[in-house]
Design a protein around this motif. Structure first.
Motif, PDB file in Angstrom:
ATOM      1  N   PRO A   1     -30.865  82.542  85.911  1.00 12.70           N
ATOM      2  CA  PRO A   1     -31.224  81.971  87.220  1.00 12.70           C
ATOM      3  C   PRO A   1     -32.692  81.582  87.274  1.00 12.70           C
ATOM      4  O   PRO A   1     -33.511  82.098  86.506  1.00 12.70           O
ATOM      5  CB  PRO A   1     -30.904  83.109  88.186  1.00 12.70           C
ATOM      6  CG  PRO A   1     -30.983  84.343  87.360  1.00 12.70           C
ATOM      7  CD  PRO A   1     -30.495  83.965  86.002  1.00 12.70           C
ATOM      8  N   PRO A   2     -33.065  80.674  88.168  1.00 14.58           N
ATOM      9  CA  PRO A   2     -34.481  80.286  88.302  1.00 14.58           C
ATOM     10  C   PRO A   2     -35.346  81.515  88.611  1.00 14.58           C
ATOM     11  O   PRO A   2     -34.937  82.414  89.341  1.00 14.58           O
ATOM     12  CB  PRO A   2     -34.474  79.297  89.470  1.00 14.58           C
ATOM     13  CG  PRO A   2     -33.076  78.774  89.523  1.00 14.58           C
ATOM     14  CD  PRO A   2     -32.188  79.907  89.089  1.00 14.58           C
ATOM     15  N   GLY A   3     -36.542  81.529  88.068  1.00 11.07           N
ATOM     16  CA  GLY A   3     -37.460  82.632  88.312  1.00 11.07           C
ATOM     17  C   GLY A   3     -37.175  83.868  87.493  1.00 11.07           C
ATOM     18  O   GLY A   3     -37.728  84.946  87.768  1.00 11.07           O
ATOM     19  N   ALA A   4     -36.324  83.767  86.449  1.00 13.19           N
ATOM     20  CA  ALA A   4     -36.014  84.928  85.608  1.00 13.19           C
ATOM     21  C   ALA A   4     -37.268  85.400  84.887  1.00 13.19           C
ATOM     22  O   ALA A   4     -38.063  84.601  84.390  1.00 13.19           O
ATOM     23  CB  ALA A   4     -34.924  84.559  84.611  1.00 13.19           C
ATOM     24  N   THR A   5     -37.446  86.704  84.819  1.00 14.09           N
ATOM     25  CA  THR A   5     -38.622  87.305  84.177  1.00 14.09           C
ATOM     26  C   THR A   5     -38.398  87.451  82.676  1.00 14.09           C
ATOM     27  O   THR A   5     -37.303  87.218  82.157  1.00 14.09           O
ATOM     28  CB  THR A   5     -38.906  88.682  84.781  1.00 14.09           C
ATOM     29  OG1 THR A   5     -37.799  89.555  84.481  1.00 14.09           O
ATOM     30  CG2 THR A   5     -39.083  88.583  86.289  1.00 14.09           C
ATOM     31  N   GLN A   6     -39.463  87.892  81.994  1.00 14.37           N
ATOM     32  CA  GLN A   6     -39.356  88.155  80.559  1.00 14.37           C
ATOM     33  C   GLN A   6     -38.320  89.236  80.292  1.00 14.37           C
ATOM     34  O   GLN A   6     -37.544  89.150  79.338  1.00 14.37           O
ATOM     35  CB  GLN A   6     -40.731  88.587  80.002  1.00 14.37           C
ATOM     36  CG  GLN A   6     -40.741  88.940  78.528  1.00 14.37           C
ATOM     37  CD  GLN A   6     -40.640  87.710  77.645  1.00 14.37           C
ATOM     38  OE1 GLN A   6     -40.625  86.591  78.151  1.00 14.37           O
ATOM     39  NE2 GLN A   6     -40.571  87.918  76.339  1.00 14.37           N
ATOM     40  N   GLN A   7     -38.282  90.254  81.152  1.00 16.14           N
ATOM     41  CA  GLN A   7     -37.303  91.321  80.986  1.00 16.14           C
ATOM     42  C   GLN A   7     -35.885  90.780  81.160  1.00 16.14           C
ATOM     43  O   GLN A   7     -34.959  91.190  80.439  1.00 16.14           O
ATOM     44  CB  GLN A   7     -37.565  92.461  81.983  1.00 16.14           C
ATOM     45  CG  GLN A   7     -38.817  93.284  81.709  1.00 16.14           C
ATOM     46  CD  GLN A   7     -40.105  92.528  82.050  1.00 16.14           C
ATOM     47  OE1 GLN A   7     -40.074  91.545  82.810  1.00 16.14           O
ATOM     48  NE2 GLN A   7     -41.226  92.997  81.497  1.00 16.14           N
ATOM     49  N   ASP A   8     -35.698  89.859  82.104  1.00 13.68           N
ATOM     50  CA  ASP A   8     -34.382  89.248  82.300  1.00 13.68           C
ATOM     51  C   ASP A   8     -33.964  88.470  81.050  1.00 13.68           C
ATOM     52  O   ASP A   8     -32.796  88.488  80.648  1.00 13.68           O
ATOM     53  CB  ASP A   8     -34.404  88.311  83.502  1.00 13.68           C
ATOM     54  CG  ASP A   8     -34.626  89.041  84.820  1.00 13.68           C
ATOM     55  OD1 ASP A   8     -34.269  90.238  84.887  1.00 13.68           O
ATOM     56  OD2 ASP A   8     -35.162  88.419  85.762  1.00 13.68           O
ATOM     57  N   LYS A   9     -34.932  87.790  80.462  1.00 14.86           N
ATOM     58  CA  LYS A   9     -34.641  87.002  79.274  1.00 14.86           C
ATOM     59  C   LYS A   9     -34.224  87.904  78.109  1.00 14.86           C
ATOM     60  O   LYS A   9     -33.249  87.617  77.398  1.00 14.86           O
ATOM     61  CB  LYS A   9     -35.866  86.173  78.895  1.00 14.86           C
ATOM     62  CG  LYS A   9     -35.620  85.138  77.816  1.00 14.86           C
ATOM     63  CD  LYS A   9     -36.859  84.272  77.633  1.00 14.86           C
ATOM     64  CE  LYS A   9     -36.617  83.186  76.609  1.00 14.86           C
ATOM     65  NZ  LYS A   9     -37.794  82.306  76.424  1.00 14.86           N
ATOM     66  N   GLU A  10     -34.951  89.009  77.930  1.00 19.87           N
ATOM     67  CA  GLU A  10     -34.611  89.945  76.857  1.00 19.87           C
ATOM     68  C   GLU A  10     -33.241  90.552  77.085  1.00 19.87           C
ATOM     69  O   GLU A  10     -32.431  90.687  76.146  1.00 19.87           O
ATOM     70  CB  GLU A  10     -35.673  91.037  76.754  1.00 19.87           C
ATOM     71  CG  GLU A  10     -37.026  90.541  76.261  1.00 19.87           C
ATOM     72  CD  GLU A  10     -38.044  91.663  76.180  1.00 19.87           C
ATOM     73  OE1 GLU A  10     -37.659  92.838  76.407  1.00 19.87           O
ATOM     74  OE2 GLU A  10     -39.220  91.383  75.879  1.00 19.87           O
TER      75      GLU A  10
END
Length: 754
Positions: free
Chosen positions: A219-228
């Protein structure tokens, strides 16, 4: 395209079908990271490549044999440096390639399961970066036939030293410590690949040319942690899909089809079922108790690395190249696990022989297996061996020793040690059982130098008295069936590559066949396979070819041999340099080889302070011994030219040095002789492009003069060769010094051919 969190049943079914086709199509077993690459970057199972995919090969890191570089994970895309055009490839497998791994899979116990930075049985380097020696197997066909490396090209790269003999890259990989202080090398291969994609491989992961880049799945605004978390979820979806396929078997994180394993086992070649099952039994047999006329039963764990062990099998080395290497290694691990699980007791984990075999380290050398005899006290031990999870007992035992080290009192500095020299290991040259049928005995033993010179061969007690010896247990059914002293013993010798011979000899009261005439091509250490049938007075012997052939210290060896016996019994060969310095260097080398502690690959190690008392034993009838200064200078010269090296051991019980060093014991410097082994045919006997022996040309051709290294033998050039070199130096107008370098002799220009 798969999405974090799963998908519809039809999507999951389509993913499973794709992964099955992928594993069937790829040349090597498919690691979870490689399977993720295939799904994410669009590997075409029809063309078997990423050709036309979203990968810019110009951005791949460059790698060459022997590089010191930042560690790369399985799944990384690389360019192999060839000195010409780009050779893009995908790393499909890697394993530890520590320098302590022996040619036949032997290794020190502390290395099995050792943590990153381990330098010895009681030494862990806490440096920020850790360097590990690794073997990287790559698949150059992953980028389509237009860029693939043909067999001919790979052979050319191997000859040029771009890749090693197995068609892979052995490099020194540097791992950093993560933010939490843990070394990256302690991560499993998949976790390290995820970290790689989030750091150095981020551009590749975020490529807008990928079928469905990860940023577009979040989703838009995903953080680095979300990406990992999303990336990890994607990889887990692939792993679960692989696990759900009944046609596929996983060894660790590597997937291969059960059909491919069946095909390998059905192959009657050097890597088929018989060979792998023989290897499995050999691993277990290595820890079985042995007894001989001079030694008691021993109980100690034995560690075997399957990669080198497989390569040392007859006829296997030539096949263990490229992507075949990981295929065979991983299948062999599975076969060994099946053997253990099928033969071991479920409660105790013991094989019928009382030996417990367990996977101890999955990474080093393709997989390290530990075999240990229970000693008849299985009830007191924790059952192990039936699990595919590595136990790491080798390194754990070092920790147990550390707890007891405080109770060990080191000798006072400068204290005298008794001189204990190994003129022979207790079991050196002893017969070892191969098979024991009701009507015959089969065993194997190496020829010793004294047997070649004396024209005799000792028979094992199991043949002459019915008593077991060195693995030849058992008793003959009645005395009349034994081989008794007397004449008219028939000795048949089938010497590989030479005519067979039949000799009528006698057996003396000591149980030796005497009056033998050994062929001139037999050498100290050559292995004999012997057969005797009960009630018969015929002994059959045969030798076998060594494949591939070796050149050991400049000597071509074409037959299987015992490396320890060869080190011991060829140490007496006289030097060509009869100067005082040359004789002293020869004496030092002979003392180390003749009286040093032997290991399984033929290395000999002698404590520096035991060198002086050993020298008179080399030539007891010598008119005078060399001075201490001359001996010291000889040692320095031998170390400088690499004929000897220094290693560290410790003083054990009874004043004998031990190697490797033991915890709590005084450290001692050992002078180490290592045989210089070159695999393959000797100089002038190369292979053709297809691996077969070329037809030799009958034409005579000119060979220019050249220097030949002989320092590793403890030899020096004779005065005559030095004179000839100076003469030709001036005659041909060479550049440099007219004096021969230390450790080299000169071979004059000559004609070769027949």
């Amino acid at each position: 395209m798969i999405r974090p969190g799963g998908g519809e049943p039809e999507d999951e079914a389509r993913l499973r079908r794709y992964l099955l086709a992928l594993v069937q199509r790829r040349a090597a077993p498919v690691h979870v990271a490689v399977a993720f690459n295939a799904v994410y970057f669009g590997f075409d199972t029809q063309t078997a490549g990423y050709a036309g995919g979203p990968l810019d090969i110009g951005d791949f890191p460059s790698v060459a044999l022997g590089d010191d570089m930042a560690a790369l994970p399985v799944g990384a895309m690389i360019n192999v440096r060839t000195g010409g055009d780009l050779l893009p490839a995908e790393i499909v497998y890697k394993e530890g390639a520590h320098e302590a791994l022996g040619l036949e899979g032997d290794l020190p116990g502390w290395l099995s399961g050792a943590p990153a930075g381990a330098q010895g049985p009681d030494w862990v380097d806490g440096a920020k970066a850790v360097s590990l020696r690794e073997r990287l197997v790559f698949d150059a066909d992953a980028f389509g036939p237009g860029l693939a490396a043909s067999d001919t090209r790979l052979q050319r790269l191997r000859r040029r030293g771009i890749i090693d003999a197995h068609g892979s890259l052995v490099v020194n990989s540097v791992y950093d410590r993560s933010g939490d202080g843990l070394p990256e090398s302690d991560l499993d291969d998949t976790s390290y690949y995820l970290r790689y994609l989030m750091t150095r491989g981020r551009d590749q992961l975020d490529s807008s040319l990928a079928p469905m880049p990860l940023p577009l799945m979040l989703p838009p605004g995903a953080t680095q942690q979300d990406k990992e978390a999303g990336l990890r979820n994607l990889v887990n979806v692939v792993r679960r899909a692989l696990l759900s396929l009944p046609e596929i078997r996983l060894w660790g994180e590597y997937a291969f089809t059960r059909a491919s394993m069946a095909d390998l086992l059905d192959d009657g070649g050097p890597l088929g079922r018989d060979a792998l099952e023989t290897l499995a039994r050999s691993v277990a047999r290595g820890a079985a108790p042995t007894a001989s006329r001079r030694t008691a039963v021993r109980r100690r764990p034995v560690y075997t690395a399957l990669g080198p062990a497989l390569c040392s099998m007859p006829g296997a080395a030539a096949l263990m190249r490229g992507t075949v290497y990981p295929s065979v290694v991983l299948h062999a691990n599975a076969v060994l696990m099946d053997y253990v699980q099928g033969e071991a007791d479920e409660k105790t984990g013991l094989l019928p022989t009382g030996v417990r075999v367990a996977l101890d380290d999955r990474w080093q050398g393709g997989g390290v297996w530990r075999a240990e005899h229970s000693g008849g006290d299985a009830a007191s031990e924790v059952p192990r061996g039936l699990s595919e999870e590595p136990a790491g007992q080798g390194w754990a035992e070092c920790r147990e020793l550390r707890a007891r080290a405080a109770a060990v009192v080191a000798p006072e500095p400068g204290a005298a040690y008794p001189v204990m020299l190994w003129s022979d290991e207790p079991d050196l040259g002893e017969p070892v059982q191969v098979d024991d049928a009701p009507d015959r005995r089969e065993w194997q033993q190496p020829l010793r130098a004294r047997q070649l010179e004396g024209g005799y061969l000792p028979m094992p007690p199991a043949v002459t008295t019915g008593q077991g010896s060195a693995g030849l247990e058992g008793r003959a059914p009645h005395g009349g069936s034994l081989l008794r002293p007397g004449p008219d013993v028939i000795f048949r010798l089938e010497h590989h590559g030479h005519p067979s011979s039949v000799q009528r000899v006698r057996m003396d009261e000591e149980g030796r066949l005497v009056g033998l005439r050994w062929p001139s091509t037999c050498f100290p250490g050559i292995l004999l396979d012997l057969v005797w049938r009960r009630g018969s007075r015929t002994v059959e012997a045969r030798t076998a070819a060594l494949l591939p052939q070796r050149t050991v210290d400049g000597e071509s060896i074409e037959h299987r041999y015992d490396q320890r016996v060869h080190t011991r019994d060829t140490a007496w060969r006289q030097p060509s340099d009869d100067t005082p310095g040359g004789r002293t260097r020869w004496l030092v080398m002979s003392a180390v080889r003749r009286f040093g502690l032997l290991d399984v690959i033929g290395r000999a190690m002698l404590a520096r302070e035991l060198l002086a008392p050993a020298l008179p034993l080399v030539m007891p009838d010598a008119p005078e011994s060399p001075t201490a200064d001359r001996v010291g200078a000889a040692v320095v010269e031998l170390l400088d030219i690499g004929a000897l090296t220094r290693v560290h051991g410790s003083w054990g019980d009874g004043g004998r040095p031990c190697y490797p060093a033991r915890l709590g014991e005084k450290v001692v410097e050992l002078l180490c002789y290592t045989p210089r082994v070159v695999e393959g045919r000797p100089r002038g006997h190369g292979e053709a492009e297809d691996g077969t022996s070329p037809v030799r040309s009958k034409a005579v051709h000119h060979v220019p003069g050249f220097l030949r290294y002989i320092g590793h033998l403890g030899y020096e050039a004779s005065p005559e060769q030095r004179r000839l070199f100076r003469q030709d130096f001036l005659k041909f107008g060479l550049v440099g010094s007219p004096e021969l370098p230390l450790g080299y002799t000169y071979v004059r220009p000559h004609q070769r051919g027949s």
